[in-house]
Scaffold this active site. Structure first.
Site, PDB file in Angstrom:
ATOM      1  N   ASP A  79     -23.212  16.077 -15.724  1.00  0.00           N
ATOM      2  CA  ASP A  79     -22.744  15.521 -14.473  1.00  0.00           C
ATOM      3  C   ASP A  79     -21.929  16.593 -13.755  1.00  0.00           C
ATOM      4  O   ASP A  79     -21.169  17.328 -14.389  1.00  0.00           O
ATOM      5  CB  ASP A  79     -21.876  14.287 -14.755  1.00  0.00           C
ATOM      6  CG  ASP A  79     -21.365  13.663 -13.489  1.00  0.00           C
ATOM      7  OD1 ASP A  79     -22.187  13.317 -12.626  1.00  0.00           O
ATOM      8  OD2 ASP A  79     -20.137  13.524 -13.358  1.00  0.00           O
ATOM      9  N   GLU A 139      -7.157  16.140  -2.680  1.00  0.00           N
ATOM     10  CA  GLU A 139      -7.585  17.136  -1.697  1.00  0.00           C
ATOM     11  C   GLU A 139      -6.408  17.597  -0.839  1.00  0.00           C
ATOM     12  O   GLU A 139      -6.246  18.786  -0.558  1.00  0.00           O
ATOM     13  CB  GLU A 139      -8.695  16.559  -0.807  1.00  0.00           C
ATOM     14  CG  GLU A 139     -10.026  16.349  -1.511  1.00  0.00           C
ATOM     15  CD  GLU A 139     -10.074  15.025  -2.258  1.00  0.00           C
ATOM     16  OE1 GLU A 139      -9.048  14.294  -2.260  1.00  0.00           O
ATOM     17  OE2 GLU A 139     -11.125  14.711  -2.840  1.00  0.00           O
ATOM     18  N   PHE A 152      -3.077   8.968   5.787  1.00  0.00           N
ATOM     19  CA  PHE A 152      -4.519   8.870   5.996  1.00  0.00           C
ATOM     20  C   PHE A 152      -4.959   7.417   5.903  1.00  0.00           C
ATOM     21  O   PHE A 152      -4.473   6.650   5.077  1.00  0.00           O
ATOM     22  CB  PHE A 152      -5.262   9.697   4.943  1.00  0.00           C
ATOM     23  CG  PHE A 152      -6.757   9.577   5.024  1.00  0.00           C
ATOM     24  CD1 PHE A 152      -7.483  10.387   5.877  1.00  0.00           C
ATOM     25  CD2 PHE A 152      -7.441   8.638   4.248  1.00  0.00           C
ATOM     26  CE1 PHE A 152      -8.866  10.279   5.956  1.00  0.00           C
ATOM     27  CE2 PHE A 152      -8.818   8.520   4.320  1.00  0.00           C
ATOM     28  CZ  PHE A 152      -9.531   9.347   5.178  1.00  0.00           C
ATOM     29  N   ALA A 172      -9.671   3.928   8.684  1.00  0.00           N
ATOM     30  CA  ALA A 172      -9.992   3.589  10.075  1.00  0.00           C
ATOM     31  C   ALA A 172      -9.946   4.819  10.968  1.00  0.00           C
ATOM     32  O   ALA A 172     -10.851   5.061  11.777  1.00  0.00           O
ATOM     33  CB  ALA A 172      -9.028   2.523  10.589  1.00  0.00           C
ATOM     34  N   LYS A 214      -5.080  16.088  11.011  1.00  0.00           N
ATOM     35  CA  LYS A 214      -6.089  16.731  10.159  1.00  0.00           C
ATOM     36  C   LYS A 214      -7.022  15.653   9.650  1.00  0.00           C
ATOM     37  O   LYS A 214      -6.572  14.580   9.221  1.00  0.00           O
ATOM     38  CB  LYS A 214      -5.421  17.427   8.964  1.00  0.00           C
ATOM     39  CG  LYS A 214      -6.386  18.081   7.978  1.00  0.00           C
ATOM     40  CD  LYS A 214      -5.754  18.228   6.604  1.00  0.00           C
ATOM     41  CE  LYS A 214      -5.648  16.844   5.952  1.00  0.00           C
ATOM     42  NZ  LYS A 214      -4.835  16.833   4.746  1.00  0.00           N
TER      43      LYS A 214
END
EC number: 7.2.2.6
Length: 694
Positions: free
Chosen positions: A319, A360, A384, A387, A402
């Protein structure tokens, strides 16, 4: 070494793994006088006929020892008692080999039990307050808080925070590992110690069913089952034993007919020397030691069959996410567009990522750790959301955003700004490289917002993995990367990692279909994975290696668990599997070959009195018939002890063709099995002939 770092290359000489030489999770595993003495009580217990039913060869030897004991009591003689003592020692040496192999697992289990001491757990109540409870009262789904200096009370996943954890008691590694929420480094093991910071752990195992419980059961051998290959070899040995019993039994009447009468004592000695006692005594130890060698590489095999199957693997499926690559995409670069100054872009990118607690987002801050933007007054973090698909920061006189390219472009245009012409090519370049583009924009005062640049998020291939795949290729194993990503991303990662083939946009059903297709073609398939969606494929594969940092579903489905969560560990797994098969074959060859010398020792001694012409077969020029018989019996016993270290360590494996392995096996163990008994029996004869009355 963290759980994401590749292991150093394994040794090729059959010795312990270099980074854990001589220890199993901190427990000594050498073969010496201390290990022999510790195994002796168990070896005597295994002399029970019931225990020996599993090894018919040694059961026959014990029956012979009982018979010679009775005969020696009825009609005492030096030869009778010498043969009797060494027949009993032959059986004891066989049970000792198995006891030593099992003892190494028991030593590891003893060190692991120290992890199971009841600890105080700080369980979170629904209202967020803490309550102190014993670790044995924790159940699946409970949330517990663990801080620096405290032991993790049970197996679980980190759901909040990041900490350094000491897992040396389980893995044998002295270096601490990082465990954090999200990604493929969230799994923790009960009994390990948090060295820094604070984490919240969700318990995933009920009391008595923890990973350490399973590990103890495995290393003690209580769940070990004989493999098909081992069963087949046992049947062969039992058949050979039955044939020799019939031959030696008929020889009694043949000798009587030819006036060369033979005593039951001599015939028993002949029988024991002719049946394959060497491999019969060591067979169980070889299998146990194979699983033990895996444990020392931090791999738990749920069955000996999995270890054997690993030795015949042709295809390895891996994987991508969390196995070939790190579990989360990481920032690799920031590219300025529209004439933006690089330093200004980097500062804005850091500001926009302060509220992004995703792996991230944290990777962006890590990439730009040397960038220290000026603090903004009255700053409010914008988290974040699905939507808006953006995160950022609002402050007096400035806004920074960002997020996804389309979302940021829409925000810029909605606020009256324009998008620079070089943005689309920059985004396209990142996409073509298989990465994810994030666009950064800001707004100063009442000016229209502007796009500053692009952040390149990419799947980062684990260090050293390409070189390990080259080793697999040299072993004749084809590697296939399986991923749910699109074909473009998949091809980029496959090329970087150096795998032979790739299956993109794969569903769990696709993985299963691929494995079954390979198996229908007669190939043995190994699968490495860490996610719940890998569980069906891990269960279907001949060898399913689940990463320890993976989900419980993956670990339950696989027949091996890698404590280091290193997918290239399969190289070592395959080597150990091949080593197990080669060791078994080598010692079988040796056992059969060394019977030849015993023919030349015992048969002339039996009949030379009646047929003097047979003295020509006494090519070793043994002193007397009694000395020849005794020397052969003593050698038959001592060779078992001499081969115990080899059975435990395993025959050295080097990647080569089957014909080369066979040739090497015959030259070393076939020829060696012919020569060693001639030399050994002759040397013993020189000593035994000095015994008065023999």
């Amino acid at each position: 070494m963290t759980a994401l770092s590749p292991s150093p290359a394994p040794s090729r000489d059959g010795d312990d793994h270099p980074r854990r030489a001589g220890t199993v999770g901190g427990t000594p595993v050498g073969f010496g006088r201390r290990q022999l003495l510790a195994a002796l009580p168990d070896a005597f217990r295994k002399l029970s006929p019931v225990a020996l039913l599993a090894t018919p060869v040694m059961l026959v030897v014990e029956i012979g020892a009982v018979a010679t004991t009775v005969l020696s009591i009825i009609d005492p003689s030096t030869l009778g008692w010498m043969v009797t003592v060494w027949l009993w020692l032959t059986v004891l040496f066989g049970t000792l080999a198995e006891s030593v192999a099992e003892g190494r697992g028991k030593a590891q289990a003893a060190s692991l039990r120290a992890l199971q001491a009841e600890t105080d757990a700080r369980r979170l109540r629904p209202d967020g307050t803490e309550e102190h409870v014993p670790s044995t009262s924790l159940h699946q789904g409970d949330l517990v808080v663990v801080e620096a200096g405290e032991r993790i009370p049970g197996d679980g996943d980190v759901v909040e925070g990041v900490a350094s954890v000491d897992e040396s008691a389980v893995t044998g590694e002295s270096a601490p590992v990082i465990r954090e929420s999200g990604g493929d480094r969230s799994a923790v093991t009960g009994g390990t110690e948090v060295l820094s910071d604070r984490i919240v752990v969700r318990i995933t195992a009920e009391p008595g069913h923890s990973f350490v419980d399973r590990m103890i059961a495995l290393v003690e051998g209580s769940e070990r089952q004989r493999t098909p290959n081992e069963i087949a070899l046992n049947v062969l040995l039992a058949s050979l034993t039955a044939i020799f019993v019939a031959v030696v039994g008929s020889l009694y009447f043949v000798a009587d007919y030819s006036d060369a009468h033979q005593s039951v004592l001599v015939l028993t000695a002949l029988l024991v020397c002719l049946i394959p006692t060497t491999i019969g005594a060591l067979l169980s130890a070889i299998g146990i030691a194979g699983m033990d060698r895996l444990v020392r590489r931090n791999v738990l095999a749920m069955s000996g069959r999995a270890v054997e199957a690993a030795g015949d693997v042709d295809v390895l499926l891996l994987d991508k996410t969390g196995t070939i690559t790190y579990g989360n995409r990481r920032a690799s670069e920031v590219v300025a567009v529209g004439g933006t100054v690089q330093r200004y872009l980097e500062e804005a990118t850091v500001l926009a990522s302060l509220a992004d607690e995703t792996p991230e987002g944290r990777s962006i801050v890590e990439l730009l750790e040397g960038v220290q933007p000026e603090p903004l007054a009255d700053a409010v973090l914008v988290e974040f959301s699905a939507a808006t698909r953006m995160s950022g920061l609002d402050a007096a006189g400035r806004q920074v955003r960002k997020g996804a390219a389309s979302a940021v472009e829409a925000w810029v245009r909605a606020e009256g700004g324009t998008v620079p012409d070089d943005l689309a090519p920059a985004v396209q370049r990142v996409s073509e490289l298989g990465g994810t583009p994030l666009v950064v924009a800001d707004r100063v005062g009442t000016d229209a917002p502007r796009v500053l640049g692009v952040v390149h998020l990419k799947d980062v291939v684990k260090e050293g993995i390409r070189e390990r795949f080259e080793e697999l290729r040299a072993m004749g194993i084809r590697t296939v990367m399986i991923t749910g990503d699109n074909a473009v991303t998949a091809r980029v990662i496959a090329a970087e990692a150096g795998v032979d083939d790739v299956l993109a946009e794969a569903t769990p059903e696709d993985k299963l279909a691929l494995i079954r297709s390979e198996q229908r073609g007669g190939r043995m398939v190994a699968m490495c994975g860490d996610g719940t969606n890998d569980a069906p494929a891990l269960a279907q594969a001949d060898v399913g290696v689940a990463m320890n940092t993976g989900t419980m579903a993956a670990k339950e489905a696989g027949n091996m668990v890698d404590l280091d969560s290193d997918p290239t560990k399969l190289i070592e797994v395959v080597e150990i599997g091949k080593q197990l098969l080669i060791t078994r074959g080598a010692l079988t060859t040796f056992s059969v070959a060394n019977d030849v010398a015993k023919y030349f020792a015992i048969l002339p001694a039996m009949f030379v009195g009646t047929f003097p012409q047979l003295d020509v077969l006494n090519i070793m020029r043994l002193s007397s018939p009694a000395s020849a018989i005794t020397s052969a019996v003593v050698f038959n016993a001592l060779i078992i002890v001499g081969l115990i270290p080899l059975a435990l360590r395993g025959v050295a494996y080097r990647p080569s063709s089957a014909s080369s392995l066979l040739r090497r096996n015959l030259l070393i163990y076939g020829v060696g099995g012919l020569i060693a008994p001639f030399l050994g029996i002759k040397l013993l004869d020189l000593v035994i002939s000095l015994i008065p009355g023999l």
